[in-house]
Design an enzyme around this catalytic site. Structure first.
Site, short mmCIF file in Angstrom:
data_model
loop_
_atom_site.label_atom_id
_atom_site.label_comp_id
_atom_site.label_asym_id
_atom_site.label_seq_id
_atom_site.Cartn_x
_atom_site.Cartn_y
_atom_site.Cartn_z
N ASP A 29 -36.92 37.04 -47.18
CA ASP A 29 -36.40 38.28 -47.79
C ASP A 29 -36.00 38.06 -49.24
O ASP A 29 -35.04 38.66 -49.73
CB ASP A 29 -35.19 38.77 -46.96
N GLU A 89 -30.18 45.81 -41.67
CA GLU A 89 -29.72 44.82 -42.64
C GLU A 89 -29.18 45.50 -43.89
O GLU A 89 -28.19 45.05 -44.48
CB GLU A 89 -30.86 43.86 -43.00
N ASP A 130 -35.64 47.64 -41.58
CA ASP A 130 -35.12 48.85 -42.24
C ASP A 130 -35.28 48.77 -43.75
O ASP A 130 -35.41 47.68 -44.33
CB ASP A 130 -33.66 49.09 -41.87
#
Length: 411
Positions: free
Chosen positions: A199, A176, A81
């Site tokens: 990330d 997330e 997302d």
């Protein structure tokens, strides 16, 4: 075009924006569009168990090709997302090849300019290929850079038998960005011993410490009546909410006035009418005691304001979001040590640091999967100025592959 770039350019054009106000899971069905695409690509690589579950999680297993026994099972995780803060629809990625250091003016909105003076990490990117959006959307490097890097590394691990490794798990999560990325993950099915979220920001960085985080919801029940006959009766919930916000510290304890290890109280959403208003806050601190101190301050502000409105009522609800993963990772030094070695083998100078935020790894660590965060190369996330370097993404792929080897060699 490299595998990771080709994948990245494809993924960012799929709108996967999550929605913090949604009660469904995942919060938006469109996240499944990319997740389904990833499953197909994983299966095309020969990863037979790749699948999307009913909650929107992608699970996949790369079998071991080493004769060694008892190699820990390692998971690599990214989220599909993108942030609710800026639209992720109709993203038009642009590759600025061999960037020469000049300002990058985004063509669809010339007021959106990526300047070296405002983005210090750009100083290391001269001559590299920079990917941006066109100026009206975010890019989605957070976290589709990580997704693309894991996918490109999976391709290498599957196709190059010379690279010895144990069982490798892949996990792609939804939601997330709205704090629900691990809410329905099945760790028993995942069956991994240790993990890494991919990330992070600058090349060579690794984060083993995050904020501890809570959400606070304040609900104000005012007294509503006809405004023409309201004297001595009306207690407007909108005005009460305004007083609460106005009473927050002006020069401290906010995102715009803090840095480093300083925490904050941040109102993120307000909704209501004169009879009822709801304010959603996020509270952040690296130390849990500091987190509770800030919540106590916010409660005291609420109580003080409410003394002026004797006929109104309030509710103060705290919801735990995630905790500082340092507490867990300190018990498993090999997780950081192996990542450090993998980065060194890639010619990098590893930098371990704290992140003023959280990742899926924060909650995964406390759920039983120790999981630091390694760089994906994403920068200026949650904005239309988001950018990523192709060379940094390629280096992240190399580190993931090296990590798989290091765990095999040291077992």
């Amino acid at each position: 075009m490299s595998s990771v770039l080709n994948r990245f350019l494809s993924y960012v054009q799929v709108d996967t924006q999550s929605d913090p106000q949604s009660t469904s899971f995942p919060s938006t069905e469109k996240q499944r569009d990319l997740s389904n695409q990833l499953v197909v690509e994983l299966q095309e690589l020969g990863i037979e168990d790749a699948h999307l579950d009913e909650h929107g999680y992608v699970y996949a297993t790369i079998p071991a090709n080493s004769n060694k026994e008892n190699i820990p099972v390692i998971c690599f995780c990214s989220h599909v997302d993108t942030s609710p803060d800026v639209t992720g629809a109709n993203v038009e990625p642009i590759v600025h090849q061999k960037w020469n250091g000049s300002d990058i003016i985004l063509p669809d909105d010339n007021e959106q300019v990526i300047r070296l003076s405002e983005h210090p990490d750009l100083k290391n990117q001269i001559g590299n290929d920079i990917v941006t959006a066109s100026g009206t959307t975010l890019l989605g490097a957070d976290n589709k850079a990580g997704v693309a890097e894991i996918m490109a590394a999976a391709e290498i691990l599957v196709t190059d038998s010379r690279i010895k490794h144990g069982v490798i798990k892949i996990l792609f999560t939804p939601d997330e960005e709205v704090g629900r990325g691990t809410e329905k993950v099945d760790l028993k099915k995942l069956a991994a011993d240790f993990g890494y979220t991919v990330d992070g920001e600058a090349v060579g960085t690794m984060e083993d410490e995050t904020f501890s985080a809570d959400g606070v919801k304040i609900t104000i029940h005012g007294v509503s009546t006809h405004p023409g006959y309201a004297i001595g009766k009306l207690e407007n919930a909108l005005k009460i909410a305004g007083e609460i916000l106005a009473a927050l510290p002006k020069d401290s304890l906010s995102p715009e006035t803090t840095e480093g290890k300083e925490g904050f109280i941040h109102p993120g959403h307000i909704e209501g009418i004169q009879e009822k208003v709801v304010i959603d806050f996020i509270v952040r601190d690296f130390d849990e005691a500091g987190l509770h101190e800030k919540e106590a301050l916010l409660k005291s502000i609420l109580d003080q304001v409410m003394t002026n409105y004797p006929n109104s009522k309030s509710e103060f609800k705290v919801t735990e979001q995630y905790r500082n993963m340092k507490e867990i990772l300190a018990k498993y030094p090999q997780v950081i040590d192996n990542a450090t070695e993998a980065m060194k083998r890639s010619g990098l100078n590893p930098i371990t640091r704290s992140i003023r935020g959280g990742t899926d790894g924060s909650r995964l660590s406390f759920m039983g999967l120790p999981c630091p965060n390694i760089f994906a190369g994403e920068h200026a996330f949650h904005s239309r100025l988001e950018w990523v370097s192709v060379q940094d993404m390629e280096k992240a792929v190399e580190v993931i592959v090296n990590l798989a080897q290091v765990w095999e060699e040291r077992s």
